[in-house]
Structures are given as C-alpha cells and as structure tokens.
Scaffold this active site. Structure first.
Site, PDB file in Angstrom:
ATOM      1  N   LYS A 185      34.137  -4.272   9.319  1.00 24.59           N
ATOM      2  CA  LYS A 185      33.202  -3.205   8.945  1.00 24.59           C
ATOM      3  C   LYS A 185      32.909  -3.370   7.458  1.00 24.59           C
ATOM      4  O   LYS A 185      33.713  -3.013   6.612  1.00 24.59           O
ATOM      5  CB  LYS A 185      33.853  -1.846   9.212  1.00 24.59           C
ATOM      6  CG  LYS A 185      32.882  -0.728   9.580  1.00 24.59           C
ATOM      7  CD  LYS A 185      31.819  -0.427   8.544  1.00 24.59           C
ATOM      8  CE  LYS A 185      32.341   0.475   7.445  1.00 24.59           C
ATOM      9  NZ  LYS A 185      31.422   0.561   6.295  1.00 24.59           N
ATOM     10  N   CYS A 293      39.352  -3.316  -9.050  1.00 20.89           N
ATOM     11  CA  CYS A 293      40.581  -2.529  -8.848  1.00 20.89           C
ATOM     12  C   CYS A 293      41.690  -2.960  -9.802  1.00 20.89           C
ATOM     13  O   CYS A 293      42.539  -2.171 -10.184  1.00 20.89           O
ATOM     14  CB  CYS A 293      41.047  -2.635  -7.398  1.00 20.89           C
ATOM     15  SG  CYS A 293      41.372  -4.327  -6.875  1.00 20.89           S
ATOM     16  N   GLU A 391      41.387   6.652 -11.345  1.00 22.48           N
ATOM     17  CA  GLU A 391      40.566   5.451 -11.476  1.00 22.48           C
ATOM     18  C   GLU A 391      39.085   5.847 -11.529  1.00 22.48           C
ATOM     19  O   GLU A 391      38.600   6.573 -10.668  1.00 22.48           O
ATOM     20  CB  GLU A 391      40.813   4.554 -10.263  1.00 22.48           C
ATOM     21  CG  GLU A 391      40.076   3.236 -10.324  1.00 22.48           C
ATOM     22  CD  GLU A 391      40.372   2.359  -9.121  1.00 22.48           C
ATOM     23  OE1 GLU A 391      40.409   2.878  -7.987  1.00 22.48           O
ATOM     24  OE2 GLU A 391      40.574   1.154  -9.321  1.00 22.48           O
TER      25      GLU A 391
END
Ligand code: ADP
Length: 491
Positions: A185, A293, A391
């Site tokens: 996906k 990240c 974050e």
C-alpha cells in the site's frame, strides 16, 4: 473495480494510476488527487482502493503463496535478479517520477537513492540463498536441533511518502526473497513510483499474485489491509500515531508487526571534533527539506564552541540553495503537501509562543512561495517543549548546548524517541563512551547515513518495534521452526 488501466504522463514518463492485482491492472470507480510539490499542480488522479480492492489483492496473494514459497530461495533468485536489473535500467525514469511526485532532490535520487532500490531487491535475494539453517545439539537428551526459516504467507507492506520507492523495495526485497507474497500500500501523497514497481515485477515475469499494489488512502485501503485476517505480517514505516492505530488493529488477529517510526535524534558536537565536518553534517540535516526520519534535529554543541558554531550554522543555512528539486544545484526542495506545510508552520508558531528563539527562517521562502519552507533554526527550546519532544518532519532544527559529557548524554536521551544519534568527536574513547550511553538503534560517529543492508536498522521506544536488515528481516518475515531429532533412532 474494473479491469483497465489509466495513465498519467509524469514529466514524460508513462505511469499507470491504477492498482496491480493478480498480475492485472484494476481501476476503482473513485479516485484521489496526487499533486506535485514542485508546482502544486495535479499530476494524477489515482484509483482509490478500499476493502474490495484489498480483499481481491489479499486473495490473489494467498493463492500465489504456495507456488512462490515452493520455489525456494534458488528458484526465486532469477526472478528477483531480473526485477533488480529492470530497476537499475529504469533509474532515470524512477528519479524523474519520484522527484515530481514527492519533491525530493532529483540528483540524489538519480545517483544514489533509486539505485539502492535495485540493490535492496538483489541483496536480500542473494542473502536468502546463502542463509544457513542453524543447527545445535542438546547432548543431555541425545538430540540435535535444526532450525528452518519458512515463509509466513501474505505480507502487508505500508510505506511513507518521503522515500516511497526506496522504502518499499526495502520491505518488498526481504518479503519476497523469504518466499512470502506481498500486498503493498503506497503512500497517497506520492504513490507513483510504487506503481512503476508493479510494472517492473510484471516485466520480470514474477507470477501473478506474488506482488500486488493497492493504491488508496491510509484510513481506507491501509485500514482494510491491516485488519485482514489472511495477512501474516504487517511492516509499516510512518508516524507513531498511525503505528498505534495499526497496532490496535493488528492485535485483533495477533498479526506480527514491524514498525519503523520517526525520531527526534540528537547530533552531538564535542569541542574536540573536526568542526568543519560537524558543520557540514549539521547543515545536512536539512536534507529532503527535513523530511527524513533519521535526521538529527536536536543539534547539541559543547558550550566552549557553541557561539562560533551557531554563527557558522546560521551563515551556512543562509547559503543553502533552495529551489526546484529537478535542478542539480538545488540543496533544499519543497515540503510534500499543503497539509504538511500547515503542520510544519504550526510547530514553528507554537514554538515561538512557547518562548523559543527563532534564529533563522521560520516561513515559506519569500522568493519561491508554494511549499518551499525555509531552513529554520531555533535556540532556547525547553526540554519539555513540544519542539524538543515531537518530530516536525520538516526543515526545523533546534540548536542547544551542553557543558560536559554527562549533560550531553542526558540531553541526547531526553525524548520518547530512540532512532538515531550522531556524534562528532576526535577522541575515540569519548565517542565510544557516549555511543554506549545513547538510547538509539543507530549511532553514527563522525559520519551520517552510513547504511549497510546486513546491519539491523530501527529504533527504540516510540521510534519503532523490531529491526530491518540482514537476518533481522528474515526473523520477521519468516516462521521459524525448530525440529529436534533424537540421535540414533533412525534406521
Ligand atoms: P505521515 O504522518 O508520515 O504522513 P503516516 O504514518 O500517516 O504518514 O502514513 C504512512 C503510511 O501509512 C501511508 O501509506 C498511509 O497511507 C498509511 N496509513 C495512514 N493511516 C493508516 C491506517 N489507519 N491504517 C493503515 N495505514 C495507514
């Protein structure tokens, strides 16, 4: 859902905007809009999958599983090598489509990132061939044990938009090499290179149903996929908030999960560091407009050199060339999406209200407009402030200081995340002492981003569950079986 394929012309590359299920292109009646962050213009209307598409893809993957598993690693190798070669041949197209779709730097994509996509497939296919089943003895019971790595079944792979092709192949590679079948996906903000991956799998002759791609929105197609009872593994890279939802849904079927989530990683600069090298890497944290990240978003500098390094950092940020990511000289591109721009802007505004000092940037680049958010730097951020703890996933860095090693370690670990830590020091003993104290899955000393597929990759605490890479990928994507044989009982 109908058997047909619609296409988008993405900077001259023809890309299917539909699903790939059981070896065929399938279109959904409803579609979602994909924009390019470079211009904000619509580049594709993509099939919007839901439960029906997911059910068809999982059924195809389930049906294809026994034959793919039975091929064994040697039998799968030629297919995966072919896929890797096609990826390598199509690197220029992949780079063009990915940059148009997510705004990452074209030059980096063309020279490095897309090539790694091919390498991800190739490396894990060869690793599977070389994987030796461990054997060990249980002498007091006169037995010996043989461990085998057996494919688990249908794997659900859910990937984010910041590096969709690289991160998808990083999961598809080990999942297929281990003998599983896949339902991928892709991220709805950058779905197009994963569609190319389906074409390449088709061209490589990978049997129908082994790799399926279902396009759609996370809360729709993603949700249906993680809840499907025939899914044997879920591997997800994205935000901790989404991971918590996926974890709850996976729990209903006890489906094992692997999560690679975000970070708020520290970048530590000691006064004995090579300061030019440290500065280069401090500025490198604006890479991909901060949508990484691993980024060291909390820059912690020893007090004795802090004033000098802050001045140099601001001067360096001012010199970064922001602009169209298709151009080779560009160093910082746009943010992915208007919604994400709002998110980043929200963090910056709340940090200012919270008393942090904005020392550089803090707005959309006035010369560029659109989604081009300036490299931004804050000082005086409290450890309990949102900006320290959460974050941003944008070009927003914190600059802070420490007195000594003890304070550096304490501040470095003062978040709920634990993905990476980056240390600059020329004192080996100190670097090792500090590295040993970092609560992080990855520590880089006097370097950044060094990555080898044989190594474990992943984070602690809110940064994830499990590790990807090498044997750790196979531990996740396989059902391990131990067979104990009694010695001397066979004719
Ligand atoms: P980000 O916060 O980085 O935009 P997310 O963590 O929300 O990203 O998304 C990463 C991937 O997870 C995307 O492919 C997205 O479609 C998918 N996703 C989002 N929500 C869900 C959900 N509830 N279930 C399954 N997948 C989801």
């Amino acid at each position: 859902m109908t058997l047909s394929s619609n296409f988008a012309d993405v900077a001259g590359v023809r890309v299917s905007t539909d699903h790939y299920i059981n070896g065929q292109r399938m279109a959904s009646p409803t579609r979602f809009t994909d924009i390019s962050p470079i211009t904000g213009n619509v580049i594709a209307e993509v099939s919007r999958g839901g439960a029906a598409e997911v059910n068809a893809a999982v059924a195809a993957a389930k049906a294809a599983f026994p034959a793919w598993a039975a091929l064994g690693p040697h039998g799968r190798l030629p297919y995966l090598e072919k896929l890797a070669h096609i990826i390598e041949d199509r690197v220029p197209d992949l780079a063009t489509v990915e940059t148009t779709d997510n705004g990452s730097l074209h030059e980096a994509s063309r020279l490095r990132v897309m090539k790694r996509g091919g390498h991800n497939i190739h490396w894990f296919a060869e690793y599977a061939v070389s994987l030796k089943a461990p054997e060990f003895a249980t002498p007091h019971r006169q037995a010996y044990n043989r461990v085998s790595y057996n494919p688990a079944g249908v794997t659900a792979l859910i990937t984010p938009w910041n590096a969709p092709f690289m991160l998808s192949t990083w999961k598809v590679g080990p999942a297929l090499a281990a003998g599983n079948t896949v339902v991928l996906k892709p991220p709805e903000w950058a779905p197009l290179t994963c569609s190319l991956l389906a074409d390449f799998a088709h061209e490589a002759g990978i049997p129908a149903g082994v790799l399926n791609v279902v396009q759609g929105i996370g809360e729709e197609a993603g949700d249906a996929l993680v809840k499907h009872p025939d899914v044997a593994r879920i591997s997800f890279t994205g935000s901790p908030e989404t991971a918590r939802i996926i974890g709850r849904n996976a729990a209903a079927n006890l489906t094992p999960v692997s999560f690679e989530l975000g970070g708020k990683s520290p970048l530590l600069v000691f006064d004995d560091a090579d300061l030019d090298l440290a500065l280069f890497n401090m500025l490198d944290q604006y890479d991909n407009c901060g949508q990484v990240c691993l980024a060291g978003t909390r820059i912690l500098v020893q007090e004795s050199i802090a004033d000098e390094m802050l001045k140099r950092m601001i001067a360096g940020a001012a010199k970064l060339r922001q602009g169209n990511p298709m151009q080779a000289e560009t160093q910082v591109g746009p943010l992915i999406h208007p919604e994400h721009l709002q998110r980043v802007q929200g963090f910056v505004e709340r940090a200012q209200q919270d008393g942090a000092t904005l020392v550089y940037g803090g707005q959309v680049n006035p010369a560029l407009g659109g989604l081009y958010y300036e490299p931004t730097l804050f000082t005086n951020v409290r450890e309990d402030a949102e900006l320290w703890q959460r974050e941003v996933f944008g070009p927003v860095l914190i600059f802070d200081t420490f007195k000594d090693e003890a304070e550096a370690i304490r501040k470095a670990n003062a978040t709920d995340y634990g993905l990476a830590a980056i240390i600059f020091s020329q004192d080996e003993a100190r670097a090792n002492r500090v590295a040993a104290q970092m609560n992080a899955g990855l520590v880089w000393v006097n370097c950044f981003y060094v990555r080898d597929l044989a190594q474990p990759f992943g984070g602690n605490k809110s940064s994830g569950i499990g590790r990807e890479g090498g044997i750790w990928s196979f531990d996740f994507y396989c059902d391990l079986k131990n067979v104990a044989h009694k010695v001397g009982t066979f004719k």
